[in-house]
Design a protein around this motif. Structure first.
Motif, PDB file in Angstrom:
ATOM      1  N   GLU A   1       0.809  -1.210   0.000  1.00 18.59           N
ATOM      2  CA  GLU A   1       0.000   0.000   0.000  1.00 18.59           C
ATOM      3  C   GLU A   1       0.850   1.271   0.000  1.00 18.59           C
ATOM      4  O   GLU A   1       0.316   2.365   0.001  1.00 18.59           O
ATOM      5  CB  GLU A   1      -0.926   0.008   1.231  1.00 18.59           C
ATOM      6  CG  GLU A   1      -1.990  -1.072   1.208  1.00 18.59           C
ATOM      7  CD  GLU A   1      -2.925  -0.920   0.022  1.00 18.59           C
ATOM      8  OE1 GLU A   1      -3.258   0.230  -0.333  1.00 18.59           O
ATOM      9  OE2 GLU A   1      -3.299  -1.949  -0.573  1.00 18.59           O
ATOM     10  N   ARG A   2       2.142   1.110   0.012  1.00 23.50           N
ATOM     11  CA  ARG A   2       3.032   2.272   0.129  1.00 23.50           C
ATOM     12  C   ARG A   2       3.519   2.742  -1.233  1.00 23.50           C
ATOM     13  O   ARG A   2       3.950   1.950  -2.071  1.00 23.50           O
ATOM     14  CB  ARG A   2       4.236   1.934   1.005  1.00 23.50           C
ATOM     15  CG  ARG A   2       5.154   3.128   1.239  1.00 23.50           C
ATOM     16  CD  ARG A   2       6.278   2.825   2.194  1.00 23.50           C
ATOM     17  NE  ARG A   2       7.059   4.029   2.446  1.00 23.50           N
ATOM     18  CZ  ARG A   2       6.743   4.971   3.334  1.00 23.50           C
ATOM     19  NH1 ARG A   2       5.655   4.797   4.084  1.00 23.50           N
ATOM     20  NH2 ARG A   2       7.482   6.048   3.499  1.00 23.50           N
ATOM     21  N   VAL A   3       3.484   4.067  -1.435  1.00 26.88           N
ATOM     22  CA  VAL A   3       4.053   4.676  -2.631  1.00 26.88           C
ATOM     23  C   VAL A   3       5.555   4.792  -2.443  1.00 26.88           C
ATOM     24  O   VAL A   3       6.033   5.352  -1.451  1.00 26.88           O
ATOM     25  CB  VAL A   3       3.439   6.071  -2.878  1.00 26.88           C
ATOM     26  CG1 VAL A   3       4.147   6.776  -4.029  1.00 26.88           C
ATOM     27  CG2 VAL A   3       1.945   5.948  -3.180  1.00 26.88           C
ATOM     28  N   VAL A   4       6.311   4.254  -3.394  1.00 22.85           N
ATOM     29  CA  VAL A   4       7.775   4.261  -3.284  1.00 22.85           C
ATOM     30  C   VAL A   4       8.433   4.964  -4.470  1.00 22.85           C
ATOM     31  O   VAL A   4       9.649   4.903  -4.637  1.00 22.85           O
ATOM     32  CB  VAL A   4       8.323   2.824  -3.156  1.00 22.85           C
ATOM     33  CG1 VAL A   4       7.839   2.176  -1.867  1.00 22.85           C
ATOM     34  CG2 VAL A   4       7.960   1.992  -4.374  1.00 22.85           C
ATOM     35  N   GLY A   5       7.648   5.615  -5.296  1.00 25.28           N
ATOM     36  CA  GLY A   5       8.214   6.325  -6.431  1.00 25.28           C
ATOM     37  C   GLY A   5       7.169   6.639  -7.468  1.00 25.28           C
ATOM     38  O   GLY A   5       5.960   6.509  -7.223  1.00 25.28           O
ATOM     39  N   ALA A   6       7.637   7.048  -8.644  1.00 26.66           N
ATOM     40  CA  ALA A   6       6.718   7.459  -9.704  1.00 26.66           C
ATOM     41  C   ALA A   6       7.235   7.000 -11.056  1.00 26.66           C
ATOM     42  O   ALA A   6       8.441   6.817 -11.257  1.00 26.66           O
ATOM     43  CB  ALA A   6       6.553   8.978  -9.687  1.00 26.66           C
ATOM     44  N   GLU A   7       6.294   6.809 -11.968  1.00 22.55           N
ATOM     45  CA  GLU A   7       6.610   6.465 -13.355  1.00 22.55           C
ATOM     46  C   GLU A   7       6.651   7.765 -14.156  1.00 22.55           C
ATOM     47  O   GLU A   7       5.650   8.475 -14.269  1.00 22.55           O
ATOM     48  CB  GLU A   7       5.545   5.521 -13.911  1.00 22.55           C
ATOM     49  CG  GLU A   7       5.460   4.207 -13.144  1.00 22.55           C
ATOM     50  CD  GLU A   7       4.233   3.392 -13.534  1.00 22.55           C
ATOM     51  OE1 GLU A   7       3.411   3.901 -14.340  1.00 22.55           O
ATOM     52  OE2 GLU A   7       4.092   2.272 -13.031  1.00 22.55           O
TER      53      GLU A   7
END
Length: 409
Positions: free
Chosen positions: A235-241
């Motif tokens: 459920e954790r955001v770890v970056g972006a595309e």
């Protein structure tokens, strides 16, 4: 508007962040040119950042500078150019929002006035300058008393930060004094007036200065980078595309925390996460007309009440900026446009006080910007809150939503 220091004094520069790219971004004169952009992208592709800021407006630029000056490794990306959205289409004002006193929003006014003083005297005195405004009075006794109380409160709040406000206090003017200062007004349009000071800023230049300053402290800054999704572990955001619009390359940016500072695009960016952590930001359109300075005579600006809000006449170099409107916008957020009705609305209200009315032929330019206001129960955008919210909506993602972007009327 985010108020963040643009100082790059070597005496206050923090130690170099561990993850910063070697040789990039530590000279206070760092450029935001093609070579620097390439180096920034390479750094963001090859290492995990402490903070990735999405959005290159005033909020994103301020967030990046705040983070990097705390010793964190920071990246900031913008889908178009720095400040190309709301942050370059404002009223060019740094103000406390005198009309918010009538809404009893004293906390917002006080905070904005304290920050106005800091910008004028400490943070960006080279970009932020005092500007004097006239408030014409239409009633002899009660209005002068009522507006006078508001002006006195405005002055008092500007001192409440423990330092001088950086501008003179308000003054009462007789009818003769008003005509002497602004001879182009209709003689029967007022019975007197009051003057007060706020400040004005080159909004786009201020944003660019913040990004350059953040880069000088070691932040990796790249425009023309569009975020098209988020990377999640559980459920954790770890970056972006990310998508490099110039080259077409797609790559990932890893970060321990991602900051969504996309203004009127907040809902769109949040939708990439899914149904969790949704914000509702309402785009309110503000239109300004650009009028030649010699079209009417005055040695100060002016603020007028309207049935919906207020109208500013703002000195800006060899022109006047006259606006603004406050209406919903549901079309392309990247290209807000003024309608014939917007132009007629502004001209009709300013012509109520001018001896020689303005016409469409006097309008040399028109621009429109969008305020990212938090959606509320009111149908009128002019009544929605101008305060912002900082929320940790999902693990690894911080959202800065709402506010009115740069200082706008």
């Amino acid at each position: 508007m985010a108020k963040t220091s643009t100082s790059t004094s070597s005496a206050t520069r923090p130690a170099r962040a561990e993850n910063a790219a070697p040789g990039v971004g530590f000279d206070p004169s760092t450029k935001l040119g093609p070579d620097e952009r390439t180096a920034a992208i390479e750094a963001m592709k090859t290492r995990e950042l402490d903070v990735l800021v999405v959005g290159g407006g005033i909020v994103g630029a301020g967030s990046a500078l705040d983070a990097v000056t705390r010793g964190l490794s920071v990246g900031i990306v913008e889908a178009r150019d720095w400040g190309s959205g709301t942050s370059s289409r404002s009223s060019k004002l740094v103000h406390g929002g005198i009309r918010y006193l009538e809404q009893l929003n004293f906390g917002l006014v006080r905070e904005a006035l304290i920050e106005r003083g800091l910008l004028l005297q400490r943070i960006a005195p080279h970009l932020v300058k005092p500007v004097r405004f006239l408030y014409p009075l239409n009633h002899r006794v009660w209005e002068r008393f009522y507006i006078g109380i508001g002006m006195a409160m405005y002055d008092a709040f500007s001192w409440s930060g423990g330092r001088p406000p950086g501008v003179p206090h308000h003054r009462h003017l007789s009818r003769t004094q008003v005509l002497r200062s602004m001879p182009s007004l209709k003689k029967d349009a007022f019975v007197g007036g009051m003057t007060y000071y706020d400040a004005q800023v080159d909004d786009a230049r201020y944003v660019a200065s913040l990004v350059r300053t953040a880069a000088s402290y070691g932040a990796h800054a790249a425009s023309r980078i569009r975020i098209e999704g988020f990377i999640k572990v559980g459920e954790r955001v770890v970056g972006a595309e990310a998508h490099d619009i110039q080259t077409g390359e797609k790559f990932e940016i890893r970060a321990k925390q991602v900051v969504n500072a996309t203004g009127v695009w907040t809902d769109d960016t949040q939708a990439m996460i899914g149904t969790r952590g949704q914000f509702k930001v309402r785009a309110s359109k503000g239109v300004h007309l650009v009028i030649p300075r010699d079209r009417f005579q005055s040695n100060m600006g002016m603020i007028l009440r309207t049935e919906k809000s207020v109208l500013f006449v703002i000195p800006w170099g060899r022109h006047w900026l006259v606006g603004t409107t406050d209406t919903d916008w549901y079309l392309d957020k990247a290209h807000p446009a003024a309608t014939a009705a917007d132009i007629d609305y502004i001209l009709a209200h300013v012509n109520k006080v001018l001896a020689v009315p303005l016409t469409r032929e006097d309008v040399e330019g028109v621009y429109a910007g969008l305020r990212p206001l938090l959606a509320g129960e009111s149908d009128q955008t002019s009544k929605l809150s101008r305060e912002h919210v900082v929320a940790h909506t999902v693990p690894g993602l911080v959202v800065v939503a709402g506010g009115s972007g740069p200082p706008t009327a």
